[in-house]
Design a protein around this motif. Structure first.
Motif, short mmCIF file in Angstrom:
data_model
loop_
_atom_site.label_atom_id
_atom_site.label_comp_id
_atom_site.label_asym_id
_atom_site.label_seq_id
_atom_site.Cartn_x
_atom_site.Cartn_y
_atom_site.Cartn_z
N PHE A 328 0.83 -1.20 0.00
CA PHE A 328 0.00 0.00 0.00
C PHE A 328 0.87 1.25 0.00
CE2 PHE A 328 -3.41 -2.63 2.32
CZ PHE A 328 -4.03 -2.95 1.13
N LEU A 329 1.95 1.23 0.80
CA LEU A 329 2.83 2.38 0.89
C LEU A 329 3.42 2.74 -0.47
CD1 LEU A 329 4.58 4.45 2.37
CD2 LEU A 329 6.16 2.62 2.95
N ARG A 331 2.30 1.99 -3.44
CA ARG A 331 1.26 2.42 -4.38
C ARG A 331 0.79 3.85 -4.06
NH1 ARG A 331 -3.68 -1.37 -4.05
NH2 ARG A 331 -1.94 -2.85 -4.01
N ILE A 332 0.57 4.13 -2.77
CA ILE A 332 0.05 5.44 -2.37
C ILE A 332 1.11 6.52 -2.56
CG2 ILE A 332 -0.81 6.78 -0.40
CD1 ILE A 332 -2.00 4.05 0.62
N ARG A 335 1.33 7.38 -6.20
CA ARG A 335 0.14 8.11 -6.65
C ARG A 335 0.16 9.57 -6.18
NH1 ARG A 335 -4.07 5.57 -4.02
NH2 ARG A 335 -4.27 7.30 -2.55
N THR A 336 0.63 9.79 -4.95
CA THR A 336 0.63 11.13 -4.37
C THR A 336 1.95 11.87 -4.58
OG1 THR A 336 1.30 10.23 -2.21
CG2 THR A 336 -1.06 10.48 -2.62
N GLN A 364 -5.24 -0.31 4.81
CA GLN A 364 -5.01 0.59 3.68
C GLN A 364 -5.30 2.04 4.08
OE1 GLN A 364 -7.11 -0.45 0.11
NE2 GLN A 364 -6.22 1.19 -1.09
N ASN A 365 -6.40 2.25 4.79
CA ASN A 365 -6.75 3.58 5.27
C ASN A 365 -5.67 4.13 6.19
OD1 ASN A 365 -8.13 5.20 7.69
ND2 ASN A 365 -9.26 5.65 5.82
N GLU A 368 -2.58 5.11 4.15
CA GLU A 368 -2.84 6.33 3.39
C GLU A 368 -2.75 7.57 4.29
OE1 GLU A 368 -5.68 7.67 -0.29
OE2 GLU A 368 -6.27 5.97 0.96
N ARG A 369 -3.29 7.45 5.49
CA ARG A 369 -3.21 8.55 6.46
C ARG A 369 -1.76 8.81 6.85
NH1 ARG A 369 -2.52 9.24 11.89
NH2 ARG A 369 -3.84 10.75 12.98
N VAL A 371 1.02 8.16 5.20
CA VAL A 371 1.78 8.76 4.10
C VAL A 371 1.50 10.27 4.03
CG1 VAL A 371 2.04 8.86 1.59
CG2 VAL A 371 1.94 6.65 2.74
N ALA A 372 0.24 10.64 4.22
CA ALA A 372 -0.13 12.06 4.17
C ALA A 372 0.53 12.85 5.30
CB ALA A 372 -1.65 12.19 4.25
#
Length: 458
Positions: A328-329, A331-332, A335-336, A364-365, A368-369, A371-372
């Protein structure tokens, strides 16, 4: 374990002085006054870092750096020189040097550069190992994981994909039921045709009937034109009925007849229309319990449950947690467009300790948090949600010196029943069989503990 450093300087006095000082700080130093000989030794032995002078006879430190990195690209090289200049620093960095120190320098500056370089090299090696693990781990289509439960699942899915019989996918919310359904479709003979999915819990009964079976023109007030239902739209492919446990009781006989006869009658229509779609259903509910409660038809259950696929919860998949998190890391972050590439060891430990009631979707959530919020190139424990950082697992305690750690028999029964339910994805029928009690008895126990609803849903 001492860190091994190769020291190269054609000044014997400088070699002796640096070797002695680095040795007192825990480094195992091999020194050489000949850069050519140093390169030969480097090719034969393992070192954690290299320190080399820039201005030497026979070969400059910059040239030696290039040659060293050709042998092992990950080695941190620190260049030192008494003739420090911007041009020399730029040349060193272009050659791939980790750091550049002009003489005179404090020994602590060199120690700090070496320690940082070795640490970075170790982190990069671990990152590459984890990336390879993500790339090489077992998978079925887009389903990732190598836990024993997943290996068994892949074998079942491979067989299921090659057949055309109805499949019932069961598992807690967030375990990836739709992903599994799509994998079955893509690996089967109907892959070139569409997979049509509908969530049976997402719309009221009247609208759901129209969506499934279609409607004739004028069937109701807003039916200005005829509508093709999803059974027809999925012909040649696969129809996924997600959250089948939420299907209204009034619609269940109509669905049963459609599955038995392989025809549908649009709402308000008089003509039956054949369809050719494979049927896959999915739910996080215990349908056998619903049958006992008269909220799900037994004949419909037998029609959709020709092959049953049970997905394990994330907490039962061990190391898959970190594999999925890294996947997930990557991929995210891509993407970002954010330069976050790994997890710190503390963050990884928190991920492994958490129980993940929301399963893969929650993980996954969480990533995503993180990474942000990440401020550096690695996700730290502080970037994770509070509930993940503060989570403490509850374990059954059978003994110990502290009497406050002991629990009652009632609590022991409760925790064990919860553990069994977790292992069978909340299926009370399967749990009752393992516990060797009647399902009704399990229901009463769960109701007494206030767990009657939570056993079916995550």
């Amino acid at each position: 374990m001492k860190r091994r450093v190769l020291l190269v300087d054609d000044d014997e006095g400088m070699c002796s002085m640096l070797e002695a000082r680095l040795a007192t700080r825990g480094f195992d130093v091999t020194s050489q006054t000949s850069p050519t000989r140093a390169l030969e030794i480097f090719e034969q032995q393992d070192f954690d870092a290299v320190v080399t002078d820039v201005n030497m006879k026979g070969m400059t430190g910059v040239d030696l750096c290039r040659r060293l990195l050709e042998v092992r690209s990950s080695i941190p090289v620190v260049l030192i020189t008494a003739f420090g200049s911007m041009d020399a620093a730029i040349a060193a960095i272009r050659a791939g040097a980790y750091d550049f120190l002009p003489k005179p320098f404090e020994i602590e500056q060199l120690v700090l550069a070496l320690e940082r370089g070795i640490t970075l090299a170790g982190l990069n090696a671990e990152l590459q190992r984890l990336k390879r693990a993500v790339a090489d781990t077992q998978r079925f289509d887009e389903i990732l994981g190598s836990a024993p439960a997943m290996t068994q699942l892949y074998g079942l899915l491979a067989k299921v994909a090659q057949s055309d019989v109805p499949v019932l996918i069961q598992g807690e919310s967030g375990t990836g039921k739709e992903l599994v359904a799509r994998a079955i479709h893509k690996q089967g003979a109907r892959a070139k045709a569409p997979l049509v999915a509908i969530n049976c819990a997402a719309m009221p009964e009247g609208l759901l009937e129209s969506e499934l079976f279609g409607h004739a023109k004028g069937a109701f007030t807003d039916a200005r034109t005829a509508k093709v239902g999803l059974f027809q739209a999925a012909s040649g492919g696969t129809l996924l009925l997600d959250e089948i446990g939420e299907l209204p009781l009034g619609l269940q006989p109509k669905l049963l007849r459609a599955l038995q006869e392989r025809v549908v009658r649009p709402v308000g229509g008089t003509t039956e229309i054949p369809f050719d779609a494979r049927i896959i259903t999915a739910t996080n509910r215990d349908l056998e319990t619903m049958i006992e409660e008269h909220t799900f038809r037994e004949d419909l259950f037998f029609r959709i449950n020709v092959i049953q696929v049970v997905l394990p919860p994330l907490r039962a998949r061990g190391g898959d947690i970190l594999l999925l998190a890294q996947s997930f890391l990557e991929r995210i972050a891509a993407r970002t467009n954010k330069a976050v590439a790994k997890f710190t060891s503390e963050a990884a430990a928190k991920l492994m300790a958490y129980s993940w009631p929301g399963n893969v979707r929650e993980l996954q959530n969480c990533v995503e948090r993180a990474v942000a919020l990440a401020s550096f190139d690695a996700i730290e424990a502080g970037d994770l949600p509070d509930k993940v950082r503060a989570f403490k697992s509850t374990q059954i305690v059978f003994g110990g010196d502290d009497p406050t750690e002991l629990i009652s028999l009632e609590e022991l029964e409760k925790r064990y029943a919860q553990r069994v339910l977790e292992s069978v994805a909340g299926n009370k029928s399967a749990a009752a069989r393992i516990l060797q009690i009647e399902r009704k008895t399990l229901h009463r126990m769960l109701a007494r503990w206030g767990l009657a609803e939570g056993a079916d849903k995550s």
